[in-house]
Design an enzyme around this catalytic site. Structure first.
Site, short mmCIF file in Angstrom:
data_model
loop_
_atom_site.label_atom_id
_atom_site.label_comp_id
_atom_site.label_asym_id
_atom_site.label_seq_id
_atom_site.Cartn_x
_atom_site.Cartn_y
_atom_site.Cartn_z
N CYS A 2 59.83 128.96 -44.70
CA CYS A 2 59.79 130.34 -44.21
C CYS A 2 58.87 130.77 -44.56
O CYS A 2 58.56 130.92 -45.84
CB CYS A 2 61.28 131.05 -44.71
SG CYS A 2 62.31 130.60 -43.96
N ARG A 27 54.71 127.13 -41.98
CA ARG A 27 55.89 127.00 -43.63
C ARG A 27 57.59 127.25 -42.65
O ARG A 27 58.28 126.33 -43.16
CB ARG A 27 55.57 128.42 -44.57
CG ARG A 27 54.86 128.75 -45.29
CD ARG A 27 55.03 130.11 -46.04
NE ARG A 27 55.71 129.62 -47.00
CZ ARG A 27 56.45 129.09 -48.13
NH1 ARG A 27 54.79 128.36 -48.73
NH2 ARG A 27 57.04 129.21 -48.37
N TRP A 74 61.95 129.11 -40.94
CA TRP A 74 62.58 127.17 -40.64
C TRP A 74 64.18 127.78 -40.99
O TRP A 74 64.66 127.55 -42.02
CB TRP A 74 61.98 126.75 -41.85
CG TRP A 74 61.15 125.23 -41.72
CD1 TRP A 74 61.43 124.32 -41.19
CD2 TRP A 74 62.51 124.61 -42.64
NE1 TRP A 74 61.67 122.75 -41.26
CE2 TRP A 74 62.51 122.93 -42.28
CE3 TRP A 74 63.96 124.40 -43.59
CZ2 TRP A 74 63.26 121.87 -43.10
CZ3 TRP A 74 64.58 123.77 -44.31
CH2 TRP A 74 63.98 122.44 -43.75
N ASN A 100 63.34 134.45 -48.00
CA ASN A 100 62.94 133.15 -47.95
C ASN A 100 63.97 132.40 -48.93
O ASN A 100 63.74 133.06 -50.15
CB ASN A 100 61.37 133.11 -47.80
CG ASN A 100 61.25 130.94 -48.65
OD1 ASN A 100 62.18 130.33 -47.79
ND2 ASN A 100 59.97 131.08 -49.25
N GLY A 101 64.73 131.49 -48.81
CA GLY A 101 65.46 130.86 -49.90
C GLY A 101 67.33 130.34 -49.31
O GLY A 101 66.86 130.00 -48.08
N GLU A 481 52.27 105.65 -46.77
CA GLU A 481 51.94 106.98 -46.43
C GLU A 481 50.90 106.52 -45.13
O GLU A 481 51.35 107.47 -44.28
CB GLU A 481 50.75 107.58 -47.77
CG GLU A 481 50.05 108.35 -47.28
CD GLU A 481 50.32 109.47 -47.29
OE1 GLU A 481 51.61 109.57 -47.03
OE2 GLU A 481 49.76 110.14 -46.60
N LYS A 485 52.79 109.29 -42.51
CA LYS A 485 51.95 110.09 -41.34
C LYS A 485 52.15 109.44 -40.00
O LYS A 485 52.13 110.54 -39.63
CB LYS A 485 50.69 109.50 -41.73
CG LYS A 485 49.94 110.42 -42.18
CD LYS A 485 49.55 111.56 -43.07
CE LYS A 485 50.44 111.84 -43.28
NZ LYS A 485 50.94 112.02 -44.84
N GLU A 488 55.34 111.29 -38.92
CA GLU A 488 56.17 112.51 -39.44
C GLU A 488 55.45 113.47 -37.86
O GLU A 488 55.76 114.46 -37.49
CB GLU A 488 55.72 113.44 -40.82
CG GLU A 488 54.15 113.45 -40.55
CD GLU A 488 54.08 113.99 -42.28
OE1 GLU A 488 54.52 114.97 -42.51
OE2 GLU A 488 53.54 113.73 -42.55
N HIS A 504 61.68 88.71 -46.20
CA HIS A 504 63.63 89.51 -46.58
C HIS A 504 64.28 90.47 -45.76
O HIS A 504 65.34 90.61 -45.93
CB HIS A 504 63.40 89.50 -48.21
CG HIS A 504 62.98 88.72 -49.33
ND1 HIS A 504 62.89 87.75 -49.67
CD2 HIS A 504 61.43 88.99 -49.67
CE1 HIS A 504 62.19 87.10 -50.00
NE2 HIS A 504 61.46 87.76 -50.30
N LYS A 604 55.88 122.72 -44.65
CA LYS A 604 54.50 122.57 -45.01
C LYS A 604 54.98 122.43 -46.32
O LYS A 604 55.03 121.34 -47.45
CB LYS A 604 53.30 123.33 -44.87
CG LYS A 604 52.17 122.87 -45.89
CD LYS A 604 51.47 122.22 -45.64
CE LYS A 604 50.63 121.04 -46.49
NZ LYS A 604 50.46 120.15 -45.99
O1 M6R Z 1 53.83 120.33 -52.01
P1 M6R Z 1 54.09 119.15 -51.91
O2 M6R Z 1 53.21 118.26 -52.78
O3 M6R Z 1 55.45 119.03 -52.93
O4 M6R Z 1 55.19 118.48 -50.38
C1 M6R Z 1 55.62 117.16 -51.08
C2 M6R Z 1 56.31 116.59 -49.72
O5 M6R Z 1 56.58 117.39 -49.11
C3 M6R Z 1 54.98 116.84 -48.61
O6 M6R Z 1 53.97 115.87 -49.09
C4 M6R Z 1 55.32 116.07 -47.12
O7 M6R Z 1 56.07 114.96 -47.21
C5 M6R Z 1 53.97 115.83 -45.98
N1 M6R Z 1 54.59 116.53 -44.65
C6 M6R Z 1 53.47 114.74 -45.97
O8 M6R Z 1 52.69 114.73 -45.06
#
Ligand code: M6R
Length: 609
Positions: A2, A27, A74, A100-101, A481, A485, A488, A504, A604
């Site tokens: 949000c 957001r 969101w 937001n919250g 990572e 990527k 997501e 395993h 984000k």
């Molecule tokens: O702002 P932050 O680094 O604390 O965010 C952590 C995760 O939410 C963030 O890295 C998320 O996994 C990303 N979408 C990864 O690309």
């Protein structure tokens, strides 16, 4: 998670709010809305879908008024529907809010309010707040908001307007980010800096349980008991262009390409000859740092992967025992800490609720808190004993890229500083490591120059439904990572695994349809074993894509495809190796027509636990 923006000033509020929302859309993007006060009436426009689409439906002529609030959602409580989109109003239609919250006691409050005759038109938790404010309203919106919030449990960043008081905008925060922007004859509120950069770079930060009352040329911040809080005004250094696409198709691609410059910025002023110059930023004495007997890193998602790589750095070079924890798990497993534990919170946004909660738990137990953040003045940065900023500039793409590589560089700088302090590396060795660190920006340029080859690979494999990413040692977090990527942004199922663990279990998945990405720069530790793992995949018909060190002919003979990265030290080559994986995920997602910068269901900055 949000986004909120509010405006009060001399201009028409609606276009400013829409423009601001577009900068905050990362957001939350399932629905959006705005409300303004026009001729002493609250006017609301809201809907599900993208802001561009909603903008087309807005009748800007009827949305006069130079005060307003807006929101991109969101969803947490309540489905994605027009009714649940913000802003929400009270029964009289005179008060409008965005939030937001999460309101934790919303069920009790709702029941109480319904008994008093309030009519609800959404299934959100947010709507209770506006009815509660209505309940307390006796002519002062500021007082009503303050009294209402005393009854609310949970997190909130709020914007409130009232048609009976059209010259005021109220904002409040508790555990959700909100800043006040101070413009010329205008004031703004926003969840994040990019939303207001077009209007001002001067901001004041609200703390938990504080309320701001804004008029067009003045702001006052108090606590919930009306005690005035004096706030410093900070200047944001980000240029507004930094939050624009600048000709790139997506923010993610722009941010991947920014990495050579970003790493230069991250290093800027922090290396002086043969030493690491971060003492001033550290705000922890050498004595305190020498007394550390272990490091615990708390983080989420990509930042957690950076932490995992940091664990290798601290143990290998500084010889300090280090552990990495998912921030969301940390506090619920009753960790035992003391004042000799250094807790490092890593967060790009500095607002991730899980990381913040872990940090609070560590504070309760007297641990020293150091954060590695990108956003200046963020809640995590402000709540830490010490902050090392990554200086990556605004990261808008939901998939984190440049924040990750800059986090790795900061972790490396910290490791070298601690290694020198604790005498685990001699000056000559440190000088050598620094020389290799300095090579990174140019080497990153060279990795990016191979983008076409990565794109060709993406063309070949964008229709696959699964992928495995394997690496050992510090390349294991890089494999994780790479997999994150891909999943997501392209919605392809991908798993990251330590390469030797494959036998395993995951080896059962391998067939001729399975691409297996090996992160395999040459090292003295496990390289040969990884070659063995490649053989194991090939023997089962899998497709091998290898990220390897320039000049490595041995791996070329075994892999189906190879992407070379320049030679650097074991630890630093991981920073180079992640870039082709970012590009691979990007091109596959783009080829599949996915919304790269705003992948489904994600936000984000995850400001709820
Ligand atoms: O702002 P932050 O680094 O604390 O965010 C952590 C995760 O939410 C963030 O890295 C998320 O996994 C990303 N979408 C990864 O690309």
């Amino acid at each position: 998670m949000c986004g909120i923006i509010g405006y009060i000033g001399n201009e028409k509020a609606a276009p400013i709010l829409i423009k601001g929302l577009k900068n905050l859309e990362y957001r939350g993007y399932d629905s959006a809305g705005i409300s303004t006060i026009s001729k002493n009436n609250i006017i609301i426009e809201k809907d599900t879908g993208k802001i561009d689409e909603i903008e087309k439906k807005i009748n800007f002529d009827s949305m006069g008024g130079s005060v307003g609030i807006s929101h991109c959602r969101w969803a947490t409580h309540g489905n994605v529907t027009k009714e649940n989109a913000h802003p929400h109003t009270d029964c009289t239609g005179k008060i409008s809010i965005v939030h937001n919250g999460i309101i934790e006691n919303f069920s009790e409050l709702k029941e109480k309010l319904i008994k008093k005759g309030h009519k609800f038109s959404s299934t959100t938790d947010t709507e209770v707040i506006v009815h509660l404010i209505e309940e307390h309203y006796k002519g002062s919106i500021e007082e009503a908001a303050r009294n209402a919030l005393k009854e609310v449990e949970g997190s909130y960043a709020l914007g409130v307007i009232c048609s009976d008081e059209p010259d005021k905008l109220i904002a409040a925060r508790n555990e959700s980010p909100l800043i006040v922007g101070i413009g010329k004859n205008s004031m703004l509120i926003a969840s994040d800096v990019p939303a207001i950069l077009d209007y001002t770079n001067k901001v004041a930060y609200l703390d938990d349980k504080e309320i701001a009352v804004l008029t067009k040329d003045h702001f006052k911040i108090t606590d919930l008991n009306n005690n005035v809080k004096n706030k410093d005004v900070h200047t944001i250094e980000w240029a507004k262009e930094a939050a624009q696409k600048s000709g790139y198709k997506h923010f993610m691609l722009k941010e991947i390409y920014e990495q050579p410059r970003v790493i230069t910025e991250t290093l800027n002023g922090r290396i002086e000859g043969g030493s690491i110059n971060i003492k001033e930023e550290l705000n922890l004495s050498d004595k305190e740092l020498l007394e550390i007997n272990r490091i615990i890193i708390v983080a989420c998602g990509t930042s957690w992967h950076a932490g995992l790589a940091g664990e290798f750095m601290f143990e290998e070079l500084a010889k300090i025992p280090a552990e990495v924890e998912y921030a969301s798990e940390f506090r619920y497993r009753h960790p035992v800490l003391d004042d000799k534990t250094l807790v490092i919170a890593i967060s790009q946004s500095g607002e991730t609720a899980d990381t913040l909660a872990a940090m609070k738990e560590a504070k309760k137990q007297n641990a020293m808190i150091l954060s590695i953040c990108n956003v200046k003045g963020s809640t995590i940065a402000r709540g830490s004993d010490s902050v090392l900023y990554t200086h990556a500039g605004p990261e808008i793409g939901v998939a984190s890229t440049k924040a990750f590589t800059s986090q790795l560089v900061v972790l490396y700088l910290l490791t070298l500083y601690l290694s020198k302090l604790r005498n685990t590396l001699n000056d000559e060795k440190i000088l050598d490591l620094i020389a290799h660190l300095r090579k990174l920006p140019l080497q990153l340029e060279s990795v990016l120059s191979n983008d076409n080859k990565v794109k060709e690979l993406a063309e070949l494999y964008s229709d696959k439904t699964n992928a495995l990413y394997l690496g050992r040692g510090i390349n294991y977090p890089i494999a994780l990572e790479g997999a994150l990527k891909l999943k997501e942004i392209s919605y392809i199922h991908a798993e990251g695994y330590p390469a030797a663990e494959m036998k395993h279990g995951p080896i059962a998945l391998i067939d001729k349809e399975m691409p297996v990405v090996f992160v395999a720069p040459k090292d003295i530790y496990t390289y040969k074993k990884v070659l063995g793992n490649i053989e194991e995949v090939k023997a089962r018909g899998g497709i091998v894509i290898a990220i390897a060190t320039e000049g490595d002919e041995e791996i070329r003979k075994k892999a189906d495809h190879i992407i070379y990265i320049p030679k650097n030290l074991y630890t630093l080559s991981s920073i180079l190796a992640v870039v082709p994986l970012q590009l691979l995920a990007y091109h596959i997602a783009d080829k599949r027509g996915c919304n790269v910068d705003k992948p489904r269901n994600l936000a984000k900055s995850v400001t709820v636990e």
